[in-house]
Structure formats: C-alpha cells, structure tokens
Design a protein around this motif. Structure first.
Motif, PDB file in Angstrom:
ATOM      1  N   ILE A   1       0.837  -1.201   0.000  1.00  0.00           N
ATOM      2  CA  ILE A   1       0.000   0.000   0.000  1.00  0.00           C
ATOM      3  C   ILE A   1       0.873   1.252   0.000  1.00  0.00           C
ATOM      4  CG2 ILE A   1      -1.593   1.364   1.409  1.00  0.00           C
ATOM      5  CD1 ILE A   1      -3.031  -0.868   0.043  1.00  0.00           C
ATOM      6  N   VAL A   2       1.887   1.290   0.863  1.00  0.00           N
ATOM      7  CA  VAL A   2       2.760   2.469   0.939  1.00  0.00           C
ATOM      8  C   VAL A   2       3.503   2.662  -0.381  1.00  0.00           C
ATOM      9  CG1 VAL A   2       4.797   3.449   2.062  1.00  0.00           C
ATOM     10  CG2 VAL A   2       2.975   2.404   3.441  1.00  0.00           C
ATOM     11  N   ARG A   3       3.957   1.581  -0.981  1.00  0.00           N
ATOM     12  CA  ARG A   3       4.632   1.692  -2.271  1.00  0.00           C
ATOM     13  C   ARG A   3       3.707   2.303  -3.319  1.00  0.00           C
ATOM     14  NH1 ARG A   3       6.741  -3.045  -2.298  1.00  0.00           N
ATOM     15  NH2 ARG A   3       5.180  -4.158  -3.519  1.00  0.00           N
ATOM     16  N   ASN A   4       2.452   1.886  -3.340  1.00  0.00           N
ATOM     17  CA  ASN A   4       1.491   2.441  -4.295  1.00  0.00           C
ATOM     18  C   ASN A   4       1.223   3.918  -4.028  1.00  0.00           C
ATOM     19  OD1 ASN A   4       1.267  -0.080  -5.471  1.00  0.00           O
ATOM     20  ND2 ASN A   4      -0.628  -0.623  -4.399  1.00  0.00           N
ATOM     21  N   ILE A   5       1.094   4.277  -2.741  1.00  0.00           N
ATOM     22  CA  ILE A   5       0.863   5.682  -2.389  1.00  0.00           C
ATOM     23  C   ILE A   5       2.028   6.540  -2.869  1.00  0.00           C
ATOM     24  CG2 ILE A   5       0.625   7.314  -0.470  1.00  0.00           C
ATOM     25  CD1 ILE A   5      -0.680   4.987   1.110  1.00  0.00           C
ATOM     26  N   ARG A   6       3.241   6.069  -2.644  1.00  0.00           N
ATOM     27  CA  ARG A   6       4.423   6.843  -3.056  1.00  0.00           C
ATOM     28  C   ARG A   6       4.460   7.053  -4.568  1.00  0.00           C
ATOM     29  NH1 ARG A   6       8.668   3.788   1.008  1.00  0.00           N
ATOM     30  NH2 ARG A   6       8.621   5.351   2.689  1.00  0.00           N
ATOM     31  N   GLN A   7       4.040   6.047  -5.318  1.00  0.00           N
ATOM     32  CA  GLN A   7       3.999   6.199  -6.775  1.00  0.00           C
ATOM     33  C   GLN A   7       3.070   7.332  -7.181  1.00  0.00           C
ATOM     34  OE1 GLN A   7       5.761   4.727  -9.131  1.00  0.00           O
ATOM     35  NE2 GLN A   7       6.830   3.203  -7.881  1.00  0.00           N
ATOM     36  N   LYS A   8       2.032   7.565  -6.379  1.00  0.00           N
ATOM     37  CA  LYS A   8       1.038   8.580  -6.715  1.00  0.00           C
ATOM     38  C   LYS A   8       1.361   9.963  -6.154  1.00  0.00           C
ATOM     39  CE  LYS A   8      -2.686   5.131  -6.923  1.00  0.00           C
ATOM     40  NZ  LYS A   8      -3.995   4.679  -6.386  1.00  0.00           N
ATOM     41  N   LEU A   9       2.045  10.017  -5.001  1.00  0.00           N
ATOM     42  CA  LEU A   9       2.219  11.300  -4.313  1.00  0.00           C
ATOM     43  C   LEU A   9       3.634  11.851  -4.346  1.00  0.00           C
ATOM     44  CD1 LEU A   9       0.029  10.848  -1.090  1.00  0.00           C
ATOM     45  CD2 LEU A   9      -0.641  11.692  -3.347  1.00  0.00           C
ATOM     46  N   GLU A  10       4.627  11.004  -4.444  1.00  0.00           N
ATOM     47  CA  GLU A  10       6.009  11.465  -4.387  1.00  0.00           C
ATOM     48  C   GLU A  10       6.493  11.930  -5.764  1.00  0.00           C
ATOM     49  OE1 GLU A  10       7.768  11.715  -1.674  1.00  0.00           O
ATOM     50  OE2 GLU A  10       6.944  10.299  -0.215  1.00  0.00           O
ATOM     51  N   ASP A  11       7.390  12.925  -5.780  1.00  0.00           N
ATOM     52  CA  ASP A  11       8.037  13.307  -7.038  1.00  0.00           C
ATOM     53  C   ASP A  11       8.941  12.185  -7.525  1.00  0.00           C
ATOM     54  OD1 ASP A  11       6.816  15.791  -7.168  1.00  0.00           O
ATOM     55  OD2 ASP A  11       8.398  16.772  -6.021  1.00  0.00           O
ATOM     56  N   ASP A  12       9.621  11.536  -6.591  1.00  0.00           N
ATOM     57  CA  ASP A  12      10.473  10.397  -6.911  1.00  0.00           C
ATOM     58  C   ASP A  12      10.207   9.323  -5.859  1.00  0.00           C
ATOM     59  OD1 ASP A  12      12.407   8.511  -7.409  1.00  0.00           O
ATOM     60  OD2 ASP A  12      14.083   9.919  -7.490  1.00  0.00           O
ATOM     61  N   ALA A  13       9.471   8.296  -6.248  1.00  0.00           N
ATOM     62  CA  ALA A  13       9.061   7.279  -5.284  1.00  0.00           C
ATOM     63  C   ALA A  13      10.241   6.511  -4.715  1.00  0.00           C
ATOM     64  CB  ALA A  13       8.077   6.304  -5.944  1.00  0.00           C
ATOM     65  N   THR A  14      11.391   6.545  -5.410  1.00  0.00           N
ATOM     66  CA  THR A  14      12.571   5.832  -4.902  1.00  0.00           C
ATOM     67  C   THR A  14      13.294   6.628  -3.826  1.00  0.00           C
ATOM     68  OG1 THR A  14      14.062   6.738  -6.597  1.00  0.00           O
ATOM     69  CG2 THR A  14      12.868   4.709  -7.137  1.00  0.00           C
ATOM     70  N   VAL A  15      13.003   7.921  -3.751  1.00  0.00           N
ATOM     71  CA  VAL A  15      13.595   8.774  -2.709  1.00  0.00           C
ATOM     72  C   VAL A  15      12.452   9.537  -2.039  1.00  0.00           C
ATOM     73  CG1 VAL A  15      15.353  10.496  -2.151  1.00  0.00           C
ATOM     74  CG2 VAL A  15      15.643   9.029  -4.171  1.00  0.00           C
ATOM     75  N   PRO A  16      11.651   8.863  -1.218  1.00  0.00           N
ATOM     76  CA  PRO A  16      10.434   9.493  -0.676  1.00  0.00           C
ATOM     77  C   PRO A  16      10.751  10.653   0.251  1.00  0.00           C
ATOM     78  CG  PRO A  16      10.847   7.369   0.367  1.00  0.00           C
ATOM     79  CD  PRO A  16      11.807   7.478  -0.768  1.00  0.00           C
ATOM     80  N   ALA A  17       9.971  11.719   0.088  1.00  0.00           N
ATOM     81  CA  ALA A  17      10.124  12.902   0.932  1.00  0.00           C
ATOM     82  C   ALA A  17       8.857  13.209   1.719  1.00  0.00           C
ATOM     83  CB  ALA A  17      10.490  14.116   0.062  1.00  0.00           C
ATOM     84  N   ILE A  18       7.759  12.550   1.394  1.00  0.00           N
ATOM     85  CA  ILE A  18       6.482  12.814   2.068  1.00  0.00           C
ATOM     86  C   ILE A  18       6.168  11.705   3.062  1.00  0.00           C
ATOM     87  CG2 ILE A  18       3.991  13.090   1.746  1.00  0.00           C
ATOM     88  CD1 ILE A  18       4.632  14.379  -0.962  1.00  0.00           C
ATOM     89  N   ILE A  19       6.171  10.469   2.624  1.00  0.00           N
ATOM     90  CA  ILE A  19       5.957   9.336   3.530  1.00  0.00           C
ATOM     91  C   ILE A  19       7.285   8.607   3.674  1.00  0.00           C
ATOM     92  CG2 ILE A  19       4.727   7.172   3.903  1.00  0.00           C
ATOM     93  CD1 ILE A  19       2.392   8.308   2.368  1.00  0.00           C
ATOM     94  N   VAL A  20       7.913   8.771   4.827  1.00  0.00           N
ATOM     95  CA  VAL A  20       9.244   8.203   5.042  1.00  0.00           C
ATOM     96  C   VAL A  20       9.162   7.030   6.001  1.00  0.00           C
ATOM     97  CG1 VAL A  20      10.356  10.415   4.578  1.00  0.00           C
ATOM     98  CG2 VAL A  20       9.817   9.779   6.931  1.00  0.00           C
ATOM     99  N   ASN A  21      10.087   6.120   5.840  1.00  0.00           N
ATOM    100  CA  ASN A  21      10.135   4.896   6.630  1.00  0.00           C
ATOM    101  C   ASN A  21      10.996   5.088   7.864  1.00  0.00           C
ATOM    102  OD1 ASN A  21       9.752   2.099   7.165  1.00  0.00           O
ATOM    103  ND2 ASN A  21      11.802   1.698   6.367  1.00  0.00           N
ATOM    104  N   GLU A  22      10.496   4.639   9.003  1.00  0.00           N
ATOM    105  CA  GLU A  22      11.309   4.526  10.210  1.00  0.00           C
ATOM    106  C   GLU A  22      11.596   3.044  10.378  1.00  0.00           C
ATOM    107  OE1 GLU A  22      12.501   6.957  12.046  1.00  0.00           O
ATOM    108  OE2 GLU A  22      11.501   8.576  10.953  1.00  0.00           O
ATOM    109  N   LEU A  23      12.803   2.635  10.055  1.00  0.00           N
ATOM    110  CA  LEU A  23      13.151   1.240   9.897  1.00  0.00           C
ATOM    111  C   LEU A  23      12.721   0.411  11.096  1.00  0.00           C
ATOM    112  CD1 LEU A  23      14.534  -0.734   7.967  1.00  0.00           C
ATOM    113  CD2 LEU A  23      16.676  -0.324   9.200  1.00  0.00           C
ATOM    114  N   GLY A  24      11.909  -0.606  10.817  1.00  0.00           N
ATOM    115  CA  GLY A  24      11.469  -1.528  11.850  1.00  0.00           C
ATOM    116  C   GLY A  24      10.400  -0.988  12.771  1.00  0.00           C
ATOM    117  N   VAL A  25       9.975   0.261  12.562  1.00  0.00           N
ATOM    118  CA  VAL A  25       9.023   0.898  13.481  1.00  0.00           C
ATOM    119  C   VAL A  25       7.718   1.238  12.781  1.00  0.00           C
ATOM    120  CG1 VAL A  25       8.613   2.830  15.054  1.00  0.00           C
ATOM    121  CG2 VAL A  25      10.917   1.845  14.848  1.00  0.00           C
ATOM    122  N   GLY A  26       7.809   2.045  11.715  1.00  0.00           N
ATOM    123  CA  GLY A  26       6.598   2.481  11.037  1.00  0.00           C
ATOM    124  C   GLY A  26       6.898   3.524   9.985  1.00  0.00           C
ATOM    125  N   TYR A  27       5.934   4.445   9.785  1.00  0.00           N
ATOM    126  CA  TYR A  27       6.060   5.478   8.774  1.00  0.00           C
ATOM    127  C   TYR A  27       5.714   6.829   9.391  1.00  0.00           C
ATOM    128  CZ  TYR A  27       6.165   1.611   5.458  1.00  0.00           C
ATOM    129  OH  TYR A  27       6.496   0.463   4.783  1.00  0.00           O
TER     130      TYR A  27
END
Length: 231
Positions: free
Chosen positions: A198-224
């Motif tokens: 789901i997050v990957r799909n959201i990033r494709q729609k909202l981020e300028d560059d889904a490979t370098v997210p600036a809006i929804i960022v990952n906190e490794l092992g914790v959440g977003y």
C-alpha cells in the motif's frame, strides 16, 4: 465516492432513516442504518462509522444509555437527532459525550453542516487536523480528497486510510501495528507485506520520486512518518 466518511443513522422511524439516507448519500457520504440499539452496535462493530446520528427513542434501549456503549466500542462522533427538546435531555446527552444535538423536525442543510462539524471535532479529538499540506500535496481529511500540485489524486480506500492515519499525527512516526489496525480491522488480515505494498502504491502517486520518498518516510522496523507538513 469511495473515500467518503461513513455515517450510521440510528432511528426507529423508517421515514426519518430514508430522509437522512437520501440527504447524506447525495452529499457523498457512505451511509448505513439501524432501527434499534442492538442493530446499531452490530453496525458499529462491522463498519466503524465516523459519525453516528442517534435517535434517543429506540425500542430496546434509551439513546442516552447507548451513548457510553458507543464510546466504548468506537471513536465515532455522536450527533443526537431527536424529537426530545427538553434542555435537561440535551445537557445529559452532551455531558455523556454527544458532539451536538439536533431537534426534529430539522433542516437538512443545517444537519449537513452539523455533520461536517462533527467530522472536524472527531479529527481534533484524535489529535489531528481537518486538512494539512505536506510539500505540494494537500490532504483534506473531512472531504477525503487529496491533491498534488492542484490536481486531484485518486487513492483506493485502503491507500487513503493509511494516508489519513499518518495525517492525523503529522511529523510523528506511526507504528506498523497501528497502521495495520487502522486499515485492516480484522486481526487475521494484518500482514506487514500488505502495508508495504500500500505504501509503495501511495508513493507512486504522491512522491516526485518514489525511490527517494520525501512525504511518507520509513522509520526502519518501526513504522512510517508523514513529512514536509506546513505549519
């Protein structure tokens, strides 16, 4: 509209339910109905409404008795819609947690305005805001619409549910478990891989560059975390 807020009508009178159902549906809300306290609690369990329009004169339990039960089971904002107009009834309902009180007969436009207020109040109670800006993305949690650079972006209901949960607490990390519980209410559906997709799909729609997210960022092992929030 698939992302519309969910409204539950609880009223013993079928013609009132029909009137409210038509009014709310035309305003793009998703509407369910119940004619008794028992049916109401079943609908709340099944559909997790955002707002409950509650009549007090139910056949199996007084609406004032039902209010605390709703609050135990749900975060829904409760708006009383009742023929009872005594001040003590209104005070009792509000003291028990109702967000507002509309007396029958009612004006439908006024009732829609009260519903919008109830939705905003629910968001405030959750610690969130009715609308926010994250970079060039605007998120309206009341109307359930998202725009990027002024253009509306379509999200699936589950995609929007993830964004909405993050937007209620902008800048704060929301754990995987909390996001999974918000989007998949049944325990057996909660798989971390579903959330990643789901997050990957959201990033494709909202981020300028889904490979370098600036809006929804990952906190490794914790959440977003929702970043870039104005104000």
């Amino acid at each position: 509209m698939s992302n519309s807020a969910r409204i539950l009508i609880v009223d013993v009178e079928p013609h009132i339910r029909r009137l409210l159902h038509g009014t709310l549906t035309r305003a793009d809300y998703r509407v369910t109905e119940a004619g008794s306290a028992r049916q109401a609690m079943a609908e709340i369990e099944a559909n997790a409404p955002d707002v409950v329009l509650l009549d007090l004169g139910l056949p199996d339990r007084d609406g004032l008795e039902l209010l605390p039960l709703i609050q135990q089971k749900s975060k829904a904002a409760v708006l009383i819609v009742s023929a009872r107009d005594a001040t003590d009834e209104k005070v009792a309902a509000l003291d028990l947690g109702a967000i507002d009180y509309v007396t029958k007969p009612f004006d439908t436009e006024e009732l829609l305005a009260r519903v919008r207020v109830a939705l905003r109040s629910r968001l405030v109670a959750d610690g969130g805001r009715a609308s926010i800006e994250a970079g060039d993305v605007s998120i309206d949690l009341v109307q359930r619409r998202i725009h990027k650079k002024g253009e509306e972006v379509h999200l699936t209901p589950k995609e929007f549910a993830v964004v909405a949960e993050l937007a209620r607490f902008p800048g704060r990390v929301i754990t995987h478990d909390k996001l999974l519980a918000a989007v998949w209410p049944r325990d057996y559906e909660r798989h971390i891989e579903y959330l990643r997709v789901i997050v990957r799909n959201i990033r494709q729609k909202l981020e300028d560059d889904a490979t370098v997210p600036a809006i929804i960022v990952n906190e490794l092992g914790v959440g977003y975390r929702l970043m870039g929030v104005a104000g």
